[in-house]
Motif scaffolding. Structure first.
Motif, PDB file in Angstrom:
ATOM      1  N   SER A   1      11.224   2.818  -1.034  1.00 28.46           N
ATOM      2  CA  SER A   1       9.831   2.885  -1.458  1.00 28.46           C
ATOM      3  C   SER A   1       8.951   2.132  -0.469  1.00 28.46           C
ATOM      4  N   TRP A   2       8.094   2.886   0.248  1.00 24.90           N
ATOM      5  CA  TRP A   2       7.151   2.285   1.177  1.00 24.90           C
ATOM      6  C   TRP A   2       5.789   2.133   0.505  1.00 24.90           C
ATOM      7  N   HIS A   3       5.145   0.984   0.745  1.00 22.46           N
ATOM      8  CA  HIS A   3       3.807   0.715   0.222  1.00 22.46           C
ATOM      9  C   HIS A   3       2.879   0.479   1.418  1.00 22.46           C
ATOM     10  N   ALA A   4       1.635   0.927   1.300  1.00 22.65           N
ATOM     11  CA  ALA A   4       0.709   0.780   2.429  1.00 22.65           C
ATOM     12  C   ALA A   4      -0.675   0.374   1.949  1.00 22.65           C
ATOM     13  N   SER A   5      -1.334  -0.453   2.736  1.00 19.69           N
ATOM     14  CA  SER A   5      -2.718  -0.847   2.475  1.00 19.69           C
ATOM     15  C   SER A   5      -3.638   0.360   2.610  1.00 19.69           C
ATOM     16  N   THR A   6      -4.590   0.473   1.681  1.00 16.26           N
ATOM     17  CA  THR A   6      -5.550   1.581   1.767  1.00 16.26           C
ATOM     18  C   THR A   6      -6.678   1.289   2.750  1.00 16.26           C
ATOM     19  N   GLY A   7      -6.736   0.075   3.275  1.00 13.97           N
ATOM     20  CA  GLY A   7      -7.749  -0.258   4.277  1.00 13.97           C
ATOM     21  C   GLY A   7      -8.813  -1.188   3.743  1.00 13.97           C
ATOM     22  N   ASP A   8      -9.559  -1.778   4.653  1.00 16.58           N
ATOM     23  CA  ASP A   8     -10.615  -2.741   4.314  1.00 16.58           C
ATOM     24  C   ASP A   8     -11.984  -2.216   4.723  1.00 16.58           C
ATOM     25  N   ASP A   9     -12.176  -0.907   4.559  1.00 17.41           N
ATOM     26  CA  ASP A   9     -13.443  -0.280   4.953  1.00 17.41           C
ATOM     27  C   ASP A   9     -14.214   0.255   3.749  1.00 17.41           C
TER      28      ASP A   9
END
Length: 339
Positions: A41-49
């Motif tokens: 299971s990979w998790h990723a940041s949706t971004g800081d924009d």
């Protein structure tokens, strides 16, 4: 695993710009799909924009990019996308409230299809047939108090290469999500795989209704999308209420907890079958290794039983003496010599 980075998925999918900043979406999705099949299971940041995607780091300035877009790899249907909140506690550090992190990434992908497990929960899931509609984030975790990173970072204190650093934004949220999922996995014998389909299938509710056993974040916005009751493009299903959520995780059987098929990224039942196959594969490898070691030992024993150099010389000299005795009438120059 955790991925605290990203870029506009529209750029990564473009034949010209794809692969310049990150691997192309096609190649990345193939790797993520393989990871899901292996029970990872990979998790990723949706971004800081905020509700936009930017090809470069905007240091937490909201909407500093293309409005309404989504960042990859978070937008992949084989990745759990993690947004950000600001967490408040009481004087005893008990949970009190959360609001959406102002620059927390969220939106609708224009290139990644909505996976089947988002159906009925995410409004844009109906666009899946058009090859778009993946809504992010799936879940959210604490991203610290909002202060643009370009000004100052005021977040979690961590140690990086022996030095204290402050981490803020969804680069903090995503690893917190990974750690939380890992703890829940441990509590259930590590029998679950890809997290996102399990969250939606076991706890997601129809659009506008709060997810079961999640903290529903209904305050704040990301400059484009507001936090609303139920799933939203700001905080997804919300943040984990770990004490309530973990004991109620669905049993793993035949992938039913995933809420989706192969196109959705699979689920826990597949992880169990993959795990069983992996055990068989490891057992076969161990047997082959033992057979190879046994053959090697047998060869060494044969070599040890062979006569040494001096013994061989003695045998040859004795044989030469016999030949000389039989050829007694021959001239002495034909005498056998060791060379």
């Amino acid at each position: 695993g955790n991925m605290s980075y990203g870029s506009c998925d529209a750029l990564d999918a473009n034949p010209v710009t794809g692969g310049l900043l990150l691997p192309s979406i096609t190649s990345a999705d193939q790797l993520f799909e393989q990871a899901v099949a292996e029970g990872r299971s990979w998790h990723a940041s949706t971004g800081d924009d905020g509700g936009a995607c930017s090809p470069v780091n905007a240091f937490g300035v909201p909407d500093a990019g293309v409005p309404g877009g989504a960042n990859s790899p978070a937008s992949s249907p084989y990745v759990t996308a993690v947004g950000g909140t600001t967490l408040f506690t009481d004087s005893n550090y008990n949970y009190a409230e959360e609001i959406a992190w102002t620059s927390g990434g969220g939106g609708i992908s224009v290139v990644e299809p909505a996976p089947s497990w988002q159906s009925g929960v995410v409004p844009s899931s109906g666009l899946g047939a058009a090859g778009a509609g993946r809504g992010v984030p799936d879940v959210s975790m604490d991203a610290g108090f909002y202060v643009p990173e370009a000004v100052v970072e005021q977040g979690a204190q961590v140690v990086v290469n022996g030095s204290n650093e402050s981490v803020i934004g969804t680069s903090l949220s995503s690893p917190l999500s990974v750690g939380t999922w890992a703890r829940m996995q441990t509590a259930h014998g590590n029998c679950y795989g890809f997290a996102a389909p399990i969250f939606y299938g076991s706890f997601g509710q129809s659009f506008g209704t709060a997810a079961k056993d999640f903290h529903d974040v209904i305050l704040g916005d990301n400059f484009l999308y507001p936090a609303t009751p139920g799933w939203d493009y700001d905080t997804g299903l919300g943040s984990f209420d770990i004490a309530a959520l973990s004991p109620l995780l669905s049993p793993v059987s035949g992938g039913s907890s995933s809420g989706g098929g192969s196109s959705s990224g699979g689920g826990g039942g597949g992880a169990r079958m993959i795990s069983a196959a992996a055990h068989v594969q490891r057992t076969v490898m161990v047997v082959l290794l033992l057979l190879a070691m046994a053959a090697r030992i047998a060869c060494l024993q044969i070599v040890r039983r062979r006569p040494g150099r001096h013994a061989l010389r003695a045998e040859v000299e004795a044989e030469g003496a016999v030949i000389l005795a039989q050829e007694d009438g021959l001239e002495r120059r034909r005498r056998w010599r060791w060379r």
